[in-house]
Design a protein around this motif. Structure first.
Motif, PDB file in Angstrom:
ATOM      1  N   PHE A 253       0.795  -1.403   0.038  1.00 22.24           N
ATOM      2  CA  PHE A 253       0.114   0.112   0.078  1.00 22.24           C
ATOM      3  C   PHE A 253       0.834   1.397  -0.111  1.00 22.24           C
ATOM      4  O   PHE A 253       0.858   2.391  -0.841  1.00 22.24           O
ATOM      5  CB  PHE A 253      -0.845   0.020   1.201  1.00 22.24           C
ATOM      6  N   SER A 254       1.943   1.307   0.903  1.00 21.16           N
ATOM      7  CA  SER A 254       2.781   2.701   1.198  1.00 21.16           C
ATOM      8  C   SER A 254       3.470   2.794  -0.410  1.00 21.16           C
ATOM      9  O   SER A 254       3.368   3.861  -0.818  1.00 21.16           O
ATOM     10  CB  SER A 254       4.012   2.265   2.088  1.00 21.16           C
ATOM     11  N   LEU A 255       4.122   1.710  -0.879  1.00 20.88           N
ATOM     12  CA  LEU A 255       4.862   1.859  -2.304  1.00 20.88           C
ATOM     13  C   LEU A 255       3.743   2.626  -3.265  1.00 20.88           C
ATOM     14  O   LEU A 255       3.926   3.655  -4.072  1.00 20.88           O
ATOM     15  CB  LEU A 255       5.167   0.747  -2.790  1.00 20.88           C
ATOM     16  N   ALA A 256       2.431   2.005  -3.613  1.00 22.02           N
ATOM     17  CA  ALA A 256       1.695   2.307  -4.384  1.00 22.02           C
ATOM     18  C   ALA A 256       1.145   3.682  -4.317  1.00 22.02           C
ATOM     19  O   ALA A 256       0.792   4.399  -5.067  1.00 22.02           O
ATOM     20  CB  ALA A 256       0.384   1.192  -4.478  1.00 22.02           C
ATOM     21  N   PHE A 257       0.746   4.267  -2.814  1.00 19.76           N
ATOM     22  CA  PHE A 257       0.072   5.488  -2.570  1.00 19.76           C
ATOM     23  C   PHE A 257       1.104   6.438  -2.863  1.00 19.76           C
ATOM     24  O   PHE A 257       0.818   7.526  -3.483  1.00 19.76           O
ATOM     25  CB  PHE A 257      -0.372   5.427  -1.088  1.00 19.76           C
ATOM     26  N   ILE A 258       2.354   6.315  -2.318  1.00 13.64           N
ATOM     27  CA  ILE A 258       3.337   7.473  -2.623  1.00 13.64           C
ATOM     28  C   ILE A 258       3.770   7.451  -3.908  1.00 13.64           C
ATOM     29  O   ILE A 258       3.724   8.648  -4.809  1.00 13.64           O
ATOM     30  CB  ILE A 258       4.452   7.170  -1.543  1.00 13.64           C
ATOM     31  N   GLY A 259       3.841   6.306  -4.430  1.00 16.17           N
ATOM     32  CA  GLY A 259       4.285   6.341  -5.976  1.00 16.17           C
ATOM     33  C   GLY A 259       3.276   6.933  -6.856  1.00 16.17           C
ATOM     34  O   GLY A 259       3.706   7.539  -8.036  1.00 16.17           O
ATOM     35  N   THR A 260       1.810   6.710  -6.700  1.00 18.02           N
ATOM     36  CA  THR A 260       1.051   7.317  -7.571  1.00 18.02           C
ATOM     37  C   THR A 260       0.492   8.692  -7.277  1.00 18.02           C
ATOM     38  O   THR A 260      -0.478   9.288  -8.042  1.00 18.02           O
ATOM     39  CB  THR A 260      -0.118   6.320  -7.686  1.00 18.02           C
ATOM     40  N   LEU A 261       1.100   9.657  -6.306  1.00 21.39           N
ATOM     41  CA  LEU A 261       0.863  10.803  -5.951  1.00 21.39           C
ATOM     42  C   LEU A 261       0.735  11.847  -7.175  1.00 21.39           C
ATOM     43  O   LEU A 261       0.113  12.698  -7.274  1.00 21.39           O
ATOM     44  CB  LEU A 261       1.667  11.386  -4.716  1.00 21.39           C
ATOM     45  N   PRO A 262       1.954  11.608  -7.994  1.00 23.53           N
ATOM     46  CA  PRO A 262       1.941  12.465  -9.240  1.00 23.53           C
ATOM     47  C   PRO A 262       0.640  12.354 -10.168  1.00 23.53           C
ATOM     48  O   PRO A 262       0.012  13.434 -10.634  1.00 23.53           O
ATOM     49  CB  PRO A 262       3.252  12.040  -9.961  1.00 23.53           C
ATOM     50  N   MET A 263       0.180  11.170 -10.112  1.00 22.38           N
ATOM     51  CA  MET A 263      -1.188  11.078 -10.780  1.00 22.38           C
ATOM     52  C   MET A 263      -2.474  11.600 -10.002  1.00 22.38           C
ATOM     53  O   MET A 263      -3.187  12.538 -10.857  1.00 22.38           O
ATOM     54  CB  MET A 263      -1.749   9.390 -11.246  1.00 22.38           C
TER      55      MET A 263
ATOM     56  N   GLY B  36      -6.090   7.096 -23.185  1.00 19.35           N
ATOM     57  CA  GLY B  36      -5.536   8.445 -22.523  1.00 19.35           C
ATOM     58  C   GLY B  36      -5.432   9.630 -23.505  1.00 19.35           C
ATOM     59  O   GLY B  36      -5.732   9.683 -24.687  1.00 19.35           O
ATOM     60  N   ASN B  37      -4.652  10.500 -22.688  1.00 17.81           N
ATOM     61  CA  ASN B  37      -4.135  11.669 -23.476  1.00 17.81           C
ATOM     62  C   ASN B  37      -2.897  12.461 -23.214  1.00 17.81           C
ATOM     63  O   ASN B  37      -2.400  11.669 -22.253  1.00 17.81           O
ATOM     64  CB  ASN B  37      -5.407  12.724 -23.517  1.00 17.81           C
ATOM     65  N   LEU B  38      -2.548  13.391 -23.454  1.00 22.37           N
ATOM     66  CA  LEU B  38      -1.258  13.992 -23.261  1.00 22.37           C
ATOM     67  C   LEU B  38      -0.791  14.054 -21.514  1.00 22.37           C
ATOM     68  O   LEU B  38      -0.125  13.358 -21.117  1.00 22.37           O
ATOM     69  CB  LEU B  38      -0.939  15.396 -23.755  1.00 22.37           C
ATOM     70  N   PHE B  39      -1.808  14.966 -20.784  1.00 26.33           N
ATOM     71  CA  PHE B  39      -1.774  15.109 -19.433  1.00 26.33           C
ATOM     72  C   PHE B  39      -1.910  13.625 -18.701  1.00 26.33           C
ATOM     73  O   PHE B  39      -1.404  13.331 -17.645  1.00 26.33           O
ATOM     74  CB  PHE B  39      -2.542  16.284 -18.858  1.00 26.33           C
ATOM     75  N   GLY B  40      -2.945  13.002 -19.085  1.00 26.94           N
ATOM     76  CA  GLY B  40      -3.261  11.745 -18.599  1.00 26.94           C
ATOM     77  C   GLY B  40      -2.008  10.926 -18.657  1.00 26.94           C
ATOM     78  O   GLY B  40      -1.852  10.244 -17.645  1.00 26.94           O
ATOM     79  N   ASN B  41      -1.831  10.431 -19.676  1.00 26.23           N
ATOM     80  CA  ASN B  41      -0.146   9.682 -19.732  1.00 26.23           C
ATOM     81  C   ASN B  41       0.926  10.319 -19.073  1.00 26.23           C
ATOM     82  O   ASN B  41       1.784   9.501 -18.550  1.00 26.23           O
ATOM     83  CB  ASN B  41      -0.212   9.296 -21.221  1.00 26.23           C
TER      84      ASN B  41
END
Length: 263
Positions: free
Chosen positions: A82-92, A217-222
């Motif tokens: 959970f920790s790896l995934a939550f922190i790692g996907t914060l840019p999204m 997706g699109n530019l910002f999505g990807n």
């Protein structure tokens, strides 16, 4: 029949039975349970669970002395995944919150199915069983182990569009996504929760915000998805260097391992 031939025969047969069972009976089971319990969410989870039975039987035949939780890698640390995934996907999360509006058509049952249920069962089926079993318990290397599972993973997402260009994009993105999830799963010492939560958060943010109608997706999505992927890779590399842990995936075992890698 040699040990290796027996292993691959049972493995392929077991997955084929699962695949046909899922193909022909998943929807029927889902509709039956939905009519019985009046819940689309429960029906989806139970239908997935029932169709997993051939895979469970296959693993118990191949490894009678191993626990099924270990074979599916769900006995690993949930918190670490959970920790790896939550922190790692914060840019999204941050990027989508800046560039996209929240979706105004969120349905709780659909959201659960497209995030929690899909992430869990797809990772169990494709990464734990189809890819993980081959990599953990045979001499097949990284690329050899992921090929079939990643092709099938990409194929099952082609329902999202009828446009040829979009279909090619969807196939390529989901294939590469499967490769990435598998790499994370292996390098996190076969902790399937890392891949499950990555899959969950990426799907969740895609669903919560008006990013795109499908995974192409699109530019910002990807762009923000790529930033999350780079951050996750960086976190794993940093942790391995700090703890002086070896990599599971190296040049020498891309196709064939010199010896079996055990979890």
């Amino acid at each position: 029949m040699s040990k290796n031939i027996r292993f691959f025969f049972i493995f392929i047969l077991g997955f084929t039975v699962y695949y046909l069972f899922d193909l022909f009976y998943f929807k029927s089971i889902q509709f039956f349970i939905k009519d019985l319990l009046h819940s689309k969410t429960i029906a989806h989870v139970l239908a997935y669970t029932i169709t997993l039975i051939p895979l469970i039987i296959t693993l118990k035949i191949l490894f009678p002395k191993k626990g099924i939780l270990d074979l599916f890698s769900v006995n690993q640390s949930i918190f670490k995944g959970f920790s790896l995934a939550f922190i790692g996907t914060l840019p999204m999360l941050i990027g989508y919150a800046i560039h996209f509006r929240l979706s105004d058509s969120i349905n709780s049952e659909t959201l659960f199915i497209n995030t929690v249920s899909s992430a869990f069962f797809e990772e169990i089926i494709f990464r734990s069983f189809l890819i993980g079993t081959l990599y953990r318990f045979t001499r097949l290397g990284f690329l050899s182990s992921i090929l079939l599972g990643s092709l099938l993973f990409a194929q099952v997402h082609l329902y999202q569009s009828q446009n040829i260009v979009e279909l090619i994009e969807i196939f390529a993105i989901t294939f590469l996504g499967s490769v990435f999830f598998a790499w994370v799963y292996f390098e996190e010492n076969f902790n399937i929760w890392s891949a499950i939560f990555l899959h969950f958060f990426m799907n969740l943010y895609w669903e919560l915000f008006n990013v795109s109608d499908n995974v192409s997706g699109n530019l910002f999505g990807n762009l923000y998805k790529l930033l999350s992927i780079f951050l996750i890779i960086g976190m794993i590399v940093f942790h391995k260097k700090k703890k002086n842990h070896p990599y599971h995936v190296i040049w020498k075992n891309l196709f064939i391992k010199s010896k079996e890698v055990q979890s």
